[in-house]
Structure formats: C-alpha cells, structure tokens
Design a protein around this motif. Structure first.
Motif, PDB file in Angstrom:
ATOM      1  N   ILE A   1      -7.069  -3.191  -6.971  1.00  0.00           N
ATOM      2  CA  ILE A   1      -7.988  -2.297  -6.107  1.00  0.00           C
ATOM      3  C   ILE A   1      -9.274  -3.006  -6.037  1.00  0.00           C
ATOM      4  CG2 ILE A   1      -6.827  -0.119  -6.646  1.00  0.00           C
ATOM      5  CD1 ILE A   1      -8.971   0.588  -8.512  1.00  0.00           C
ATOM      6  N   LYS A   2      -9.614  -3.820  -6.953  1.00  0.00           N
ATOM      7  CA  LYS A   2     -11.202  -4.322  -6.872  1.00  0.00           C
ATOM      8  C   LYS A   2     -11.022  -5.570  -6.350  1.00  0.00           C
ATOM      9  CE  LYS A   2     -12.921  -1.836 -10.700  1.00  0.00           C
ATOM     10  NZ  LYS A   2     -13.707  -1.939 -11.875  1.00  0.00           N
TER      11      LYS A   2
ATOM     12  N   ALA B   1      -1.119   5.889  -2.693  1.00  0.00           N
ATOM     13  CA  ALA B   1      -0.448   4.880  -1.687  1.00  0.00           C
ATOM     14  C   ALA B   1      -0.317   3.416  -2.266  1.00  0.00           C
ATOM     15  CB  ALA B   1      -1.424   4.739  -0.427  1.00  0.00           C
ATOM     16  N   LEU B   2      -1.461   3.053  -3.037  1.00  0.00           N
ATOM     17  CA  LEU B   2      -1.149   1.534  -3.529  1.00  0.00           C
ATOM     18  C   LEU B   2      -0.167   1.593  -4.658  1.00  0.00           C
ATOM     19  CD1 LEU B   2      -4.965   0.807  -3.408  1.00  0.00           C
ATOM     20  CD2 LEU B   2      -3.141  -0.374  -2.352  1.00  0.00           C
ATOM     21  N   GLU B   3      -0.098   2.797  -5.465  1.00  0.00           N
ATOM     22  CA  GLU B   3       0.900   2.533  -6.357  1.00  0.00           C
ATOM     23  C   GLU B   3       2.389   2.649  -5.683  1.00  0.00           C
ATOM     24  OE1 GLU B   3       1.644   4.902 -10.499  1.00  0.00           O
ATOM     25  OE2 GLU B   3       0.856   6.207  -9.133  1.00  0.00           O
ATOM     26  N   LYS B   4       2.504   3.251  -4.574  1.00  0.00           N
ATOM     27  CA  LYS B   4       3.820   3.201  -4.058  1.00  0.00           C
ATOM     28  C   LYS B   4       4.056   1.632  -3.582  1.00  0.00           C
ATOM     29  CE  LYS B   4       4.564   7.593  -1.985  1.00  0.00           C
ATOM     30  NZ  LYS B   4       4.645   8.433  -0.933  1.00  0.00           N
TER      31      LYS B   4
ATOM     32  N   SER C   1     -13.379  13.937   1.779  1.00  0.00           N
ATOM     33  CA  SER C   1     -14.140  13.606   0.710  1.00  0.00           C
ATOM     34  C   SER C   1     -13.964  12.398  -0.200  1.00  0.00           C
ATOM     35  CB  SER C   1     -14.240  14.459  -0.301  1.00  0.00           C
ATOM     36  OG  SER C   1     -12.858  14.878  -1.084  1.00  0.00           O
ATOM     37  N   GLU C   2     -14.896  11.827  -0.744  1.00  0.00           N
ATOM     38  CA  GLU C   2     -14.895  10.318  -1.488  1.00  0.00           C
ATOM     39  C   GLU C   2     -13.813  10.619  -2.496  1.00  0.00           C
ATOM     40  OE1 GLU C   2     -17.516   7.039  -3.972  1.00  0.00           O
ATOM     41  OE2 GLU C   2     -18.319   8.867  -2.718  1.00  0.00           O
ATOM     42  N   LYS C   3     -13.870  11.901  -3.298  1.00  0.00           N
ATOM     43  CA  LYS C   3     -12.974  12.078  -4.422  1.00  0.00           C
ATOM     44  C   LYS C   3     -11.316  11.989  -3.957  1.00  0.00           C
ATOM     45  CE  LYS C   3     -12.297  15.182  -8.236  1.00  0.00           C
ATOM     46  NZ  LYS C   3     -10.829  15.603  -8.146  1.00  0.00           N
ATOM     47  N   LEU C   4     -11.252  12.777  -3.112  1.00  0.00           N
ATOM     48  CA  LEU C   4      -9.699  13.025  -2.490  1.00  0.00           C
ATOM     49  C   LEU C   4      -9.266  11.250  -1.765  1.00  0.00           C
ATOM     50  CD1 LEU C   4      -7.419  14.563  -2.054  1.00  0.00           C
ATOM     51  CD2 LEU C   4      -8.159  15.478   0.213  1.00  0.00           C
ATOM     52  N   ARG C   5     -10.025  10.722  -1.040  1.00  0.00           N
ATOM     53  CA  ARG C   5      -9.757   9.558  -0.501  1.00  0.00           C
ATOM     54  C   ARG C   5      -9.392   8.622  -1.628  1.00  0.00           C
ATOM     55  NH1 ARG C   5     -14.980   9.601   2.501  1.00  0.00           N
ATOM     56  NH2 ARG C   5     -15.801   7.706   1.136  1.00  0.00           N
ATOM     57  N   LYS C   6     -10.018   8.283  -2.586  1.00  0.00           N
ATOM     58  CA  LYS C   6      -9.798   7.741  -3.894  1.00  0.00           C
ATOM     59  C   LYS C   6      -8.267   7.949  -4.571  1.00  0.00           C
ATOM     60  CE  LYS C   6     -11.327   5.259  -7.886  1.00  0.00           C
ATOM     61  NZ  LYS C   6     -12.452   5.081  -9.219  1.00  0.00           N
ATOM     62  N   GLU C   7      -8.252   9.229  -4.691  1.00  0.00           N
ATOM     63  CA  GLU C   7      -7.098   9.798  -5.106  1.00  0.00           C
ATOM     64  C   GLU C   7      -5.751   9.447  -4.191  1.00  0.00           C
ATOM     65  OE1 GLU C   7      -7.212  13.980  -5.672  1.00  0.00           O
ATOM     66  OE2 GLU C   7      -8.721  14.027  -7.272  1.00  0.00           O
TER      67      GLU C   7
ATOM     68  N   MET D   1     -14.535  -5.917   2.604  1.00  0.00           N
ATOM     69  CA  MET D   1     -14.160  -4.576   1.907  1.00  0.00           C
ATOM     70  C   MET D   1     -12.990  -4.977   0.734  1.00  0.00           C
ATOM     71  SD  MET D   1     -13.836  -1.518   4.399  1.00  0.00           S
ATOM     72  CE  MET D   1     -15.262  -0.485   4.976  1.00  0.00           C
ATOM     73  N   THR D   2     -13.062  -4.184  -0.378  1.00  0.00           N
ATOM     74  CA  THR D   2     -12.078  -4.456  -1.544  1.00  0.00           C
ATOM     75  C   THR D   2     -10.708  -3.748  -0.926  1.00  0.00           C
ATOM     76  OG1 THR D   2     -12.302  -1.947  -2.357  1.00  0.00           O
ATOM     77  CG2 THR D   2     -13.691  -3.826  -3.290  1.00  0.00           C
ATOM     78  N   ILE D   3      -9.766  -4.111  -1.695  1.00  0.00           N
ATOM     79  CA  ILE D   3      -8.275  -3.512  -1.368  1.00  0.00           C
ATOM     80  C   ILE D   3      -8.358  -1.786  -1.128  1.00  0.00           C
ATOM     81  CG2 ILE D   3      -5.760  -3.060  -1.991  1.00  0.00           C
ATOM     82  CD1 ILE D   3      -7.005  -6.068  -1.109  1.00  0.00           C
ATOM     83  N   LEU D   4      -9.085  -1.294  -2.234  1.00  0.00           N
ATOM     84  CA  LEU D   4      -9.062   0.157  -2.083  1.00  0.00           C
ATOM     85  C   LEU D   4      -9.865   0.646  -1.161  1.00  0.00           C
ATOM     86  CD1 LEU D   4      -8.700   3.017  -3.808  1.00  0.00           C
ATOM     87  CD2 LEU D   4     -10.723   2.563  -4.855  1.00  0.00           C
ATOM     88  N   GLU D   5     -11.024  -0.100  -0.705  1.00  0.00           N
ATOM     89  CA  GLU D   5     -11.890   0.515   0.570  1.00  0.00           C
ATOM     90  C   GLU D   5     -11.076   0.425   1.758  1.00  0.00           C
ATOM     91  OE1 GLU D   5     -16.295  -0.573  -1.445  1.00  0.00           O
ATOM     92  OE2 GLU D   5     -14.964  -2.138  -0.229  1.00  0.00           O
TER      93      GLU D   5
END
Length: 231
Positions: A135-136, A125-128, A114-120, A98-102
C-alpha cells in the motif's frame, strides 16, 4: 443489467464521414463475463467507449442498471462513470506520485466518501487482488502485473454495476496475464459483471461469452464452449 439498441456512431473529419457502429444491439445480464473481439477498425473500441459513457452515440438507446442513460448530460454521465462503472485499461492509468493506496482511493475522493471509509474499502479491494502489503509503494516500484492488479482494485472499490476492461493483459507477460484473468474469474464468481475487449483468442477463452465485431456490426455472439478456468 445492460442493454443497447440500434446504436449508431459516425465520425466526421472534414469531408470524410465514417460510421463506426451500424445499428448495434446487445444485452448483457448481471453476472456475465463477456469478451468483445474484432480487428482494428471493427468498432469494438467505439462500442466500449459508449458503454463506458466516455463517448456518446448518435442514434439508439442505452439502459444501464435499470437506468435510461441515453440522453444524459455530461455531468450526469460523469456521475454514472464514477458510481456504476469500474474501468481497467491496458496502460494501467495510475498516478505516479500517489501511493498504491491513494490510487485505489481516488474514485471515492470524487464521490465524497470519508477518509476513514475510503481507507477501509481500499484495503479490502487490495486484499482481493493480493496487494495489501504494497500500500505504501508507488507505481514505479511494482511490476506491470502488480500495476494492473492495483487498477483492478481501483475499479472495484466503489462496487460498480459493471467492470469494463480494455485490453487489460495487452502489456503483460504470460504469468501476469494468467494472474489477472484469475482475478477477473474470481470477481465474476462473486457476482461481478465484466466486459473485456481483447484481440487474443487465448485470453477470450477465459470468459463465458464472446461477441465479435466486423465493420461496425456484431457478426457473432456465442457462449464459450471450452472455457479455461483458473483455480
């Protein structure tokens, strides 16, 4: 926030019986940053497994975030683990394909978000943890310190009641260790409750409170006097 009373845990292997925890009681308030220390076999890992709902106690009671979870069934404990507890492990426990984001999204997949909220939420969290530009990438394409930062992002993405970290700096060099401790201190300043197992006194000095185990019992519980703060 978290309170256990008279916790007992005994392991039986054949004719041999070993009591890992002997009537342990502890209360941790919201916003604390606590280190759990002790030699091998002292009971600290068993204690953390019970706090993280990964193992069940034989006796005693457990209140987490105003919920009595002492006698919950396994599926109920799984829901508590996913919603109330963020885990950070020494071995990172990232999924290599899986990618970092996944990887960061994973707890929310189980929660049905939902997928949209998951990504947001994952991006936030990754920005923190300073990894929004990775992410890729996949886990084998980043350093050990970056892997642990991904694991922290995954731990905080569901806004858990408590973050439980088991030797989170054990596989890291000095520079990466300080990066991880700075992130934990930042999260704690923002209000996160953190419990961290460590065998390193230098790491424990970055927390606010040190609880020491020996032979299945708490032998000391003290505030850190000369706390090291990373700006």
């Amino acid at each position: 926030m978290l309170e256990v009373k008279d916790i007992v845990k005994t392991y039986n292997t054949g004719e041999i019986s070993f009591t890992a925890l002997k009537k342990v009681s502890l209360k941790i308030e919201k916003g604390e940053f606590t280190a759990i220390m002790g030699p091998s076999g002292s009971g600290k890992s068993t204690f953390m497994n019970i706090l993280g709902c990964l193992d069940k106690m034989d006796e005693g009671s457990y209140i987490l975030n105003n919920k009595n979870i002492t006698n919950l069934k396994e599926e109920e404990l799984a829901a508590i683990r996913n919603k109330e507890i963020g885990f950070v492990f020494q071995a990172f426990n990232l999924l290599p394909r899986m990618t970092i984001l996944e990887n960061v999204e994973l707890p929310m997949v189980y929660a049905g978000i939902s997928e949209k909220l998951r990504k947001e939420k994952s991006m936030t969290a990754l920005e923190k943890v300073g990894l929004k530009d990775r992410i890729k990438h996949r886990p084998n394409e980043i350093s050990g310190g970056q892997k642990q930062r991904v694991a922290i992002a995954r731990a905080i993405v569901n806004n858990p009641a408590v973050i439980m970290a088991d030797e989170p700096t054990g596989n890291l060099d000095t520079r990466s260790t300080l990066e991880i401790l700075r992130i934990f201190q930042d999260l704690n300043r923002e209000g996160s409750t953190i419990i961290m197992v460590t065998h390193e006194p230098e790491v424990a000095k970055h927390t606010k409170r040190i609880v020491k185990f020996t032979d299945g019992e708490i032998v000391s519980d003290e505030q850190v006097k000369d706390r090291v703060i990373i700006e």
